[in-house]
Design a protein around this motif. Structure first.
Motif, PDB file in Angstrom:
ATOM      1  N   GLY A 282      46.557  55.354  39.462  1.00 18.62           N
ATOM      2  CA  GLY A 282      47.308  53.978  40.042  1.00 18.62           C
ATOM      3  C   GLY A 282      47.014  52.973  38.625  1.00 18.62           C
ATOM      4  N   ARG A 283      45.688  52.946  38.529  1.00 18.98           N
ATOM      5  CA  ARG A 283      45.146  51.757  37.475  1.00 18.98           C
ATOM      6  C   ARG A 283      45.715  52.014  35.848  1.00 18.98           C
ATOM      7  N   ARG A 284      45.408  53.488  35.873  1.00 21.62           N
ATOM      8  CA  ARG A 284      45.959  53.993  34.614  1.00 21.62           C
ATOM      9  C   ARG A 284      47.341  53.598  34.181  1.00 21.62           C
ATOM     10  N   ASP A 285      48.212  53.855  35.338  1.00 22.81           N
ATOM     11  CA  ASP A 285      49.687  53.759  34.983  1.00 22.81           C
ATOM     12  C   ASP A 285      49.984  52.130  34.635  1.00 22.81           C
ATOM     13  N   GLY A 286      49.110  51.256  35.442  1.00 27.33           N
ATOM     14  CA  GLY A 286      49.242  49.900  35.309  1.00 27.33           C
ATOM     15  C   GLY A 286      48.953  49.584  33.916  1.00 27.33           C
ATOM     16  N   LEU A 287      47.766  50.229  33.320  1.00 25.04           N
ATOM     17  CA  LEU A 287      47.467  49.835  32.022  1.00 25.04           C
ATOM     18  C   LEU A 287      48.618  50.433  30.961  1.00 25.04           C
ATOM     19  N   ILE A 288      49.140  51.551  31.279  1.00 25.22           N
ATOM     20  CA  ILE A 288      50.417  52.064  30.293  1.00 25.22           C
ATOM     21  C   ILE A 288      51.445  50.814  30.498  1.00 25.22           C
ATOM     22  N   GLN A 289      51.834  50.467  31.395  1.00 28.28           N
ATOM     23  CA  GLN A 289      52.878  49.496  31.646  1.00 28.28           C
ATOM     24  C   GLN A 289      52.634  48.103  30.972  1.00 28.28           C
ATOM     25  N   GLY A 290      51.362  47.924  30.831  1.00 28.30           N
ATOM     26  CA  GLY A 290      50.661  46.902  30.170  1.00 28.30           C
ATOM     27  C   GLY A 290      51.177  45.508  30.928  1.00 28.30           C
ATOM     28  N   GLU A 291      51.199  45.457  32.240  1.00 30.48           N
ATOM     29  CA  GLU A 291      51.574  44.450  32.977  1.00 30.48           C
ATOM     30  C   GLU A 291      50.497  43.957  33.945  1.00 30.48           C
ATOM     31  N   GLU A 292      50.018  42.794  33.809  1.00 28.79           N
ATOM     32  CA  GLU A 292      48.965  42.378  34.545  1.00 28.79           C
ATOM     33  C   GLU A 292      49.280  42.474  36.213  1.00 28.79           C
ATOM     34  N   LYS A 293      50.731  42.404  36.325  1.00 25.90           N
ATOM     35  CA  LYS A 293      51.096  42.346  37.703  1.00 25.90           C
ATOM     36  C   LYS A 293      50.656  43.798  38.730  1.00 25.90           C
ATOM     37  N   ALA A 294      50.819  44.738  37.613  1.00 20.38           N
ATOM     38  CA  ALA A 294      50.595  46.041  38.333  1.00 20.38           C
ATOM     39  C   ALA A 294      49.200  46.252  38.398  1.00 20.38           C
ATOM     40  N   GLU A 295      48.312  45.677  37.590  1.00 18.78           N
ATOM     41  CA  GLU A 295      46.677  45.804  37.666  1.00 18.78           C
ATOM     42  C   GLU A 295      46.437  45.007  38.959  1.00 18.78           C
ATOM     43  N   LEU A 296      47.047  43.952  38.930  1.00 20.24           N
ATOM     44  CA  LEU A 296      46.560  43.083  40.386  1.00 20.24           C
ATOM     45  C   LEU A 296      46.801  43.868  41.520  1.00 20.24           C
ATOM     46  N   ARG A 297      48.047  44.557  41.328  1.00 21.71           N
ATOM     47  CA  ARG A 297      48.647  45.380  42.982  1.00 21.71           C
ATOM     48  C   ARG A 297      47.670  46.339  43.007  1.00 21.71           C
ATOM     49  N   ILE A 298      47.005  47.050  42.093  1.00 24.10           N
ATOM     50  CA  ILE A 298      46.013  48.274  42.480  1.00 24.10           C
ATOM     51  C   ILE A 298      44.638  47.521  42.751  1.00 24.10           C
ATOM     52  N   LEU A 299      44.311  46.510  42.272  1.00 20.77           N
ATOM     53  CA  LEU A 299      42.956  45.644  42.682  1.00 20.77           C
ATOM     54  C   LEU A 299      43.185  45.061  43.856  1.00 20.77           C
ATOM     55  N   THR A 300      44.242  44.607  44.358  1.00 24.97           N
ATOM     56  CA  THR A 300      44.293  44.227  45.783  1.00 24.97           C
ATOM     57  C   THR A 300      44.112  45.340  46.728  1.00 24.97           C
ATOM     58  N   ASN A 301      44.731  46.317  46.517  1.00 23.11           N
ATOM     59  CA  ASN A 301      44.739  47.564  47.217  1.00 23.11           C
ATOM     60  C   ASN A 301      43.374  48.004  47.486  1.00 23.11           C
ATOM     61  N   LEU A 302      42.587  47.914  46.562  1.00 25.27           N
ATOM     62  CA  LEU A 302      41.254  48.613  46.657  1.00 25.27           C
ATOM     63  C   LEU A 302      40.503  47.406  47.381  1.00 25.27           C
TER      64      LEU A 302
ATOM     65  N   TYR B 266      31.781  48.334  42.790  1.00 25.96           N
ATOM     66  CA  TYR B 266      32.248  49.712  42.614  1.00 25.96           C
ATOM     67  C   TYR B 266      33.676  49.683  41.965  1.00 25.96           C
ATOM     68  N   ILE B 267      34.513  48.477  42.230  1.00 21.47           N
ATOM     69  CA  ILE B 267      35.811  48.394  41.495  1.00 21.47           C
ATOM     70  C   ILE B 267      35.825  48.191  40.058  1.00 21.47           C
ATOM     71  N   LEU B 268      34.606  47.392  39.747  1.00 21.72           N
ATOM     72  CA  LEU B 268      34.669  47.091  38.240  1.00 21.72           C
ATOM     73  C   LEU B 268      34.065  48.222  37.551  1.00 21.72           C
ATOM     74  N   GLU B 269      33.245  49.272  38.205  1.00 23.41           N
ATOM     75  CA  GLU B 269      32.807  50.550  37.457  1.00 23.41           C
ATOM     76  C   GLU B 269      34.133  51.438  37.369  1.00 23.41           C
ATOM     77  N   ILE B 270      35.047  51.620  38.418  1.00 19.63           N
ATOM     78  CA  ILE B 270      35.911  52.767  38.195  1.00 19.63           C
ATOM     79  C   ILE B 270      37.105  52.336  37.611  1.00 19.63           C
ATOM     80  N   THR B 271      37.379  50.994  37.522  1.00 17.60           N
ATOM     81  CA  THR B 271      38.511  50.521  36.707  1.00 17.60           C
ATOM     82  C   THR B 271      38.274  50.221  35.419  1.00 17.60           C
ATOM     83  N   GLY B 272      37.136  49.231  35.203  1.00 15.02           N
ATOM     84  CA  GLY B 272      36.950  48.694  33.889  1.00 15.02           C
ATOM     85  C   GLY B 272      37.539  47.406  33.703  1.00 15.02           C
ATOM     86  N   VAL B 273      38.033  46.962  34.697  1.00 10.70           N
ATOM     87  CA  VAL B 273      38.956  45.448  34.555  1.00 10.70           C
ATOM     88  C   VAL B 273      37.708  44.356  34.264  1.00 10.70           C
ATOM     89  N   SER B 274      38.414  43.039  33.859  1.00  8.35           N
ATOM     90  CA  SER B 274      37.291  41.982  33.725  1.00  8.35           C
ATOM     91  C   SER B 274      37.073  41.299  35.347  1.00  8.35           C
TER      92      SER B 274
END
Length: 309
Positions: A260-280, A289-297
């Motif tokens: 899901g995070r990879r899809d969000g990055l492909i879309q280039g949308e911060e909104k998609a990334e935030l949705r994945i992060l909030t689910n985690l 663990y979230i920082l390790e598996i996603t690589g987000v800031s």
């Protein structure tokens, strides 16, 4: 899954139970206050009621040892608490107030106060109080950033003449002590590696089995609900932590979190990334663990946390 509003209470209970063991408690005090010398002996410790008036401390022991009698307290902090120096001062003062109340009550009952000074004081000159020492153990992933003493809480230029009331603070994420008690040393070292997302170190270093109850304490200190629940559901009484962490990663992949995070990055949308992060975050997975598996800031992760609240 543990409910979010109850998770920190559950973690506190696990950690408090661990430190109510006299051997763990004595080793912590000896290492942090007495440079590893075995000054405090487990047989000289007695667990006492941590509730004083309206306040309940995490762990409180009475130590009758070579230096006399002391109250020794532990306060666990899963997140940073800004007025912590004041809270510790308040807790310690309540221990003294409780003793003073008892002394004054005893003297009123005995009617043995004679001089004007004794009547004014409510106690006798020879009466003494039992001192209180408190250690704060902090399990956050970031360094403690605000107040370390009462002086830090004042906005004045002249602090030289103020009483400091400095906290005895242990920051587990950066703690370098070696503890003679094997379980305590294991709990602190593995928690430190989880908080710092050193998962390769854990995989290579901690291949031996550890008691299930100790593993639950580690998951509690790391504030990792996913890991805690997984260990809790294990039927075995011996847990291999590197296997548990690997299993968590595989389950996360199976649920499509990383995809899901990879899809969000492909879309280039911060909104998609935030949705994945909030689910985690809602699943109770730890920050490290979230920082390790996603690589987000860490900034984006903080933004996701704010969106939840």
């Amino acid at each position: 899954m543990i409910q979010k509003e109850n998770s920190y209470g559950t973690f506190d209970q696990e950690i408090n139970t661990f430190f109510k063991d006299a051997h763990h408690f004595a080793c912590l005090i000896n290492t942090c206050l007495y440079q590893g010398q075995e000054i405090v002996k487990p047989e000289d410790l007695m667990l006492v009621d941590p509730k004083i008036q309206a306040y309940t401390r995490d762990v409180l022991m009475l130590w009758n040892g070579r230096y006399g009698s002391y109250y020794l307290g532990i306060e666990n902090q899963l997140i940073e608490n800004y007025p912590m120096p004041y809270r510790i001062l308040q807790y310690d003062c309540l221990v003294y107030k409780d003793q003073m109340d008892i002394l004054e009550k005893e003297h009123r009952k005995k009617k043995d106060l004679r001089s004007s000074e004794e009547f004014l004081s409510g106690i006798k000159e020879e009466d003494k109080l039992i001192p209180c020492i408190t250690i704060v153990i902090y399990y956050g992933t970031r360094p403690w950033q605000t107040h370390f003493s009462m002086k830090d809480m004042f906005d004045v230029k002249d602090v030289e003449h103020l009483n400091e009331y400095k906290m005895n603070l242990i920051e587990v994420h950066s703690d370098t002590h070696r503890y003679k008690d094997k379980e305590l040393d294991l709990v602190f070292s593995m928690t430190r590696d989880i908080l710092n997302a050193n998962f390769n170190t854990i995989r290579n270093k901690y291949k031996q089995g550890i008691p299930k109850q100790v593993a639950l304490v580690i998951a509690s200190m790391a504030k990792d609900e996913e890991l805690y629940q997984q260990i809790k559901e294990e039927e075995k009484e011996v847990i291999v932590m590197c296997e548990s962490l690997d299993r968590m990663r595989e389950e996360a992949k199976a649920e499509g979190m990383i995809l899901g995070r990879r899809d969000g990055l492909i879309q280039g949308e911060e909104k998609a990334e935030l949705r994945i992060l909030t689910n985690l975050l809602k699943k109770g997975i730890s920050d490290s663990y979230i920082l390790e598996i996603t690589g987000v800031s860490s900034e984006l992760l903080m933004k996701a946390k704010q969106a939840i609240h």
